[in-house]
Design a protein around this motif. Structure first.
Motif, PDB file in Angstrom:
ATOM      1  N   GLN A  52       3.543  -5.885  14.824  1.00  0.00           N
ATOM      2  CA  GLN A  52       2.269  -6.812  15.023  1.00  0.00           C
ATOM      3  C   GLN A  52       3.879  -8.277  14.590  1.00  0.00           C
ATOM      4  O   GLN A  52       2.837  -9.358  14.389  1.00  0.00           O
ATOM      5  N   GLY A  53       4.928  -8.443  14.031  1.00  0.00           N
ATOM      6  CA  GLY A  53       5.330  -9.411  14.343  1.00  0.00           C
ATOM      7  C   GLY A  53       5.152  -9.708  12.242  1.00  0.00           C
ATOM      8  O   GLY A  53       5.285 -11.247  11.594  1.00  0.00           O
ATOM      9  N   LEU A  54       4.723  -9.135  11.166  1.00  0.00           N
ATOM     10  CA  LEU A  54       4.435  -9.077  10.301  1.00  0.00           C
ATOM     11  C   LEU A  54       5.379  -9.085   9.322  1.00  0.00           C
ATOM     12  O   LEU A  54       6.371  -8.097   9.439  1.00  0.00           O
ATOM     13  N   SER A  55       5.832 -10.102   7.809  1.00  0.00           N
ATOM     14  CA  SER A  55       7.214  -9.413   7.138  1.00  0.00           C
ATOM     15  C   SER A  55       6.562  -8.286   5.928  1.00  0.00           C
ATOM     16  O   SER A  55       7.584  -7.845   5.663  1.00  0.00           O
ATOM     17  N   TYR A  56       4.975  -8.394   5.217  1.00  0.00           N
ATOM     18  CA  TYR A  56       5.013  -7.446   4.534  1.00  0.00           C
ATOM     19  C   TYR A  56       3.677  -6.507   4.841  1.00  0.00           C
ATOM     20  O   TYR A  56       2.721  -7.114   5.577  1.00  0.00           O
ATOM     21  N   VAL A  57       3.150  -5.407   3.399  1.00  0.00           N
ATOM     22  CA  VAL A  57       2.672  -4.612   4.170  1.00  0.00           C
ATOM     23  C   VAL A  57       2.205  -4.088   2.592  1.00  0.00           C
ATOM     24  O   VAL A  57       2.938  -3.771   1.220  1.00  0.00           O
ATOM     25  N   PHE A  58       1.249  -4.601   2.168  1.00  0.00           N
ATOM     26  CA  PHE A  58      -0.312  -4.492   1.060  1.00  0.00           C
ATOM     27  C   PHE A  58      -0.280  -3.141   1.240  1.00  0.00           C
ATOM     28  O   PHE A  58      -1.685  -3.136   1.978  1.00  0.00           O
ATOM     29  N   GLU A  59       0.020  -2.287   0.628  1.00  0.00           N
ATOM     30  CA  GLU A  59      -0.779  -1.216  -0.280  1.00  0.00           C
ATOM     31  C   GLU A  59      -1.438  -1.006  -1.420  1.00  0.00           C
ATOM     32  O   GLU A  59      -1.085  -0.993  -2.457  1.00  0.00           O
ATOM     33  N   ALA A  60      -2.823  -0.546  -1.601  1.00  0.00           N
ATOM     34  CA  ALA A  60      -3.457  -0.457  -1.793  1.00  0.00           C
ATOM     35  C   ALA A  60      -4.282   1.533  -2.003  1.00  0.00           C
ATOM     36  O   ALA A  60      -4.314   1.199  -1.655  1.00  0.00           O
ATOM     37  N   ARG A  61      -3.915   1.758  -3.496  1.00  0.00           N
ATOM     38  CA  ARG A  61      -4.341   3.067  -3.965  1.00  0.00           C
ATOM     39  C   ARG A  61      -5.324   3.559  -4.400  1.00  0.00           C
ATOM     40  O   ARG A  61      -4.963   2.185  -6.115  1.00  0.00           O
ATOM     41  N   ILE A  62      -6.134   3.928  -4.479  1.00  0.00           N
ATOM     42  CA  ILE A  62      -7.557   3.963  -5.228  1.00  0.00           C
ATOM     43  C   ILE A  62      -7.678   5.465  -6.114  1.00  0.00           C
ATOM     44  O   ILE A  62      -7.191   6.245  -6.272  1.00  0.00           O
ATOM     45  N   LEU A  63      -6.745   4.906  -6.965  1.00  0.00           N
ATOM     46  CA  LEU A  63      -6.390   6.453  -8.474  1.00  0.00           C
ATOM     47  C   LEU A  63      -8.033   6.831  -9.501  1.00  0.00           C
ATOM     48  O   LEU A  63      -7.796   7.341  -9.459  1.00  0.00           O
ATOM     49  N   ASN A  64      -8.807   5.539  -9.127  1.00  0.00           N
ATOM     50  CA  ASN A  64      -9.910   5.829  -9.912  1.00  0.00           C
ATOM     51  C   ASN A  64     -10.934   4.974  -9.205  1.00  0.00           C
ATOM     52  O   ASN A  64     -10.951   3.997  -9.453  1.00  0.00           O
ATOM     53  N   ILE A  91     -12.846   0.761 -12.498  1.00  0.00           N
ATOM     54  CA  ILE A  91     -11.770   0.957 -11.272  1.00  0.00           C
ATOM     55  C   ILE A  91     -10.463   0.863 -11.935  1.00  0.00           C
ATOM     56  O   ILE A  91      -9.678   0.321 -12.756  1.00  0.00           O
ATOM     57  N   THR A  92      -9.446   2.391 -11.146  1.00  0.00           N
ATOM     58  CA  THR A  92      -8.288   2.034 -11.331  1.00  0.00           C
ATOM     59  C   THR A  92      -7.612   1.631  -9.826  1.00  0.00           C
ATOM     60  O   THR A  92      -7.127   2.512  -9.607  1.00  0.00           O
ATOM     61  N   MET A  93      -6.268   0.851  -9.950  1.00  0.00           N
ATOM     62  CA  MET A  93      -6.050   0.717  -8.705  1.00  0.00           C
ATOM     63  C   MET A  93      -4.586   0.077  -8.725  1.00  0.00           C
ATOM     64  O   MET A  93      -3.845  -0.312 -10.111  1.00  0.00           O
ATOM     65  N   GLN A  94      -3.829   1.341  -7.530  1.00  0.00           N
ATOM     66  CA  GLN A  94      -2.591   0.804  -7.645  1.00  0.00           C
ATOM     67  C   GLN A  94      -1.893  -0.408  -6.426  1.00  0.00           C
ATOM     68  O   GLN A  94      -2.612   0.042  -5.492  1.00  0.00           O
ATOM     69  N   TYR A  95      -1.180  -1.585  -6.552  1.00  0.00           N
ATOM     70  CA  TYR A  95      -1.083  -1.943  -5.211  1.00  0.00           C
ATOM     71  C   TYR A  95       0.419  -2.361  -5.149  1.00  0.00           C
ATOM     72  O   TYR A  95       1.315  -2.769  -6.027  1.00  0.00           O
ATOM     73  N   ILE A  96       0.984  -2.227  -4.425  1.00  0.00           N
ATOM     74  CA  ILE A  96       1.986  -1.627  -4.063  1.00  0.00           C
ATOM     75  C   ILE A  96       3.082  -2.761  -2.333  1.00  0.00           C
ATOM     76  O   ILE A  96       1.650  -2.996  -1.642  1.00  0.00           O
ATOM     77  N   VAL A  97       3.340  -3.814  -3.024  1.00  0.00           N
ATOM     78  CA  VAL A  97       3.177  -4.835  -1.415  1.00  0.00           C
ATOM     79  C   VAL A  97       4.924  -4.296  -1.432  1.00  0.00           C
ATOM     80  O   VAL A  97       6.304  -4.548  -2.249  1.00  0.00           O
ATOM     81  N   TYR A  98       5.323  -3.642   0.072  1.00  0.00           N
ATOM     82  CA  TYR A  98       6.649  -3.794   0.945  1.00  0.00           C
ATOM     83  C   TYR A  98       6.838  -4.883   1.846  1.00  0.00           C
ATOM     84  O   TYR A  98       6.241  -5.623   2.578  1.00  0.00           O
ATOM     85  N   ALA A  99       8.819  -5.059   2.094  1.00  0.00           N
ATOM     86  CA  ALA A  99       8.907  -6.084   2.722  1.00  0.00           C
ATOM     87  C   ALA A  99       9.159  -4.849   4.375  1.00  0.00           C
ATOM     88  O   ALA A  99       9.685  -3.579   3.504  1.00  0.00           O
ATOM     89  N   VAL A 100       8.673  -5.245   5.501  1.00  0.00           N
ATOM     90  CA  VAL A 100       9.016  -4.789   6.316  1.00  0.00           C
ATOM     91  C   VAL A 100       9.963  -4.532   6.802  1.00  0.00           C
ATOM     92  O   VAL A 100      10.246  -3.794   7.424  1.00  0.00           O
ATOM     93  N   ALA A 101      10.924  -5.548   7.216  1.00  0.00           N
ATOM     94  CA  ALA A 101      12.696  -5.043   7.461  1.00  0.00           C
ATOM     95  C   ALA A 101      12.869  -4.194   6.840  1.00  0.00           C
ATOM     96  O   ALA A 101      13.692  -2.908   7.813  1.00  0.00           O
ATOM     97  N   ASP A 102      12.364  -3.711   5.596  1.00  0.00           N
ATOM     98  CA  ASP A 102      13.881  -2.765   4.959  1.00  0.00           C
ATOM     99  C   ASP A 102      13.084  -1.969   3.799  1.00  0.00           C
ATOM    100  O   ASP A 102      13.701  -0.362   3.263  1.00  0.00           O
ATOM    101  N   GLY A 103      11.545  -1.758   3.883  1.00  0.00           N
ATOM    102  CA  GLY A 103      10.252  -1.149   3.185  1.00  0.00           C
ATOM    103  C   GLY A 103      11.190  -0.644   2.036  1.00  0.00           C
ATOM    104  O   GLY A 103       9.994   0.090   1.233  1.00  0.00           O
ATOM    105  N   ARG A 104      11.542  -2.495   0.780  1.00  0.00           N
ATOM    106  CA  ARG A 104      12.193  -2.407   0.366  1.00  0.00           C
ATOM    107  C   ARG A 104      10.831  -2.058  -0.918  1.00  0.00           C
ATOM    108  O   ARG A 104       9.449  -3.488  -0.337  1.00  0.00           O
ATOM    109  N   VAL A 105      10.683  -2.386  -2.290  1.00  0.00           N
ATOM    110  CA  VAL A 105       8.941  -2.613  -3.059  1.00  0.00           C
ATOM    111  C   VAL A 105       9.610  -4.905  -3.510  1.00  0.00           C
ATOM    112  O   VAL A 105      10.668  -4.385  -4.250  1.00  0.00           O
TER     113      VAL A 105
END
Length: 172
Positions: A96-108, A123-137
């Motif tokens: 879709q031509g997007l640059s980032y992926v935002f992953e929210a993990r529900i830990l609790n 609640i306990t949440m883990q948020y991780i943002v990845y660059a789409v180009a290379d998958g780096r955090v």
């Protein structure tokens, strides 16, 4: 730099009001700021739970809180329609031509009958943002929030707003 980022996030959370107690457990400062108008794919998290109780509808309000916070920063946001694993989300974002992926993990995700229970919602949440180009955090954090005692009417989804906005604001 990490200490400064943690202090800034904590001050923002405290300034947001006393209606919630929010603790930032960990915070990884972004390796790069997201540009204004960043194109972000928001993953739909898997179900939330606590103990033996599963909350199958926890993912939708989580993705909505993330999308709303990103939208306030003028990001171009596309939300996943269903749960995906990260490799699939990266492919979806790239297609879709997007640059980032935002992953929210529900830990609790604890939803107690707050008006009659002395146990607050949490609640306990883990948020991780990845660059789409290379998958780096690009950035990640673990956030925890709980409702104040005697605050009838709270639900875990109500606890998402303040810590999510604080994290997203740190990305821009």
């Amino acid at each position: 730099m990490r200490l400064l980022a943690l202090l800034v996030a904590t001050c923002c959370l405290l300034a947001a009001g006393c209606s919630q107690r929010v603790a930032v457990d960990a915070y990884q400062a972004p390796t790069a700021k997201l540009p204004p108008g960043a194109a972000v794919y928001v993953m739909l998290p898997a179900v939330g739970g606590y103990g033996g109780t599963i909350y199958p509808r926890a993912g939708a309000p989580t993705a909505q809180a993330v999308s709303d916070a990103l939208g306030q920063r003028d990001a171009h946001v596309v939300r996943a329609a269903a749960f995906e694993y990260l490799p699939d989300a990266l492919r979806s974002a790239a297609s879709q031509g997007l640059s980032y992926v935002f992953e929210a993990r529900i830990l609790n995700w604890e939803d107690h009958p707050t008006p009659i229970s002395p146990t607050p919602d949490r609640i306990t949440m883990q948020y991780i943002v990845y660059a789409v180009a290379d998958g780096r955090v690009v950035a990640s954090t673990t956030l925890r929030a709980s409702s104040p005692l005697g605050s009838g009417g709270f639900h875990p989804k109500d606890l998402l707003i303040v810590p999510t906005r604080a994290f997203v604001d740190g990305l821009f």
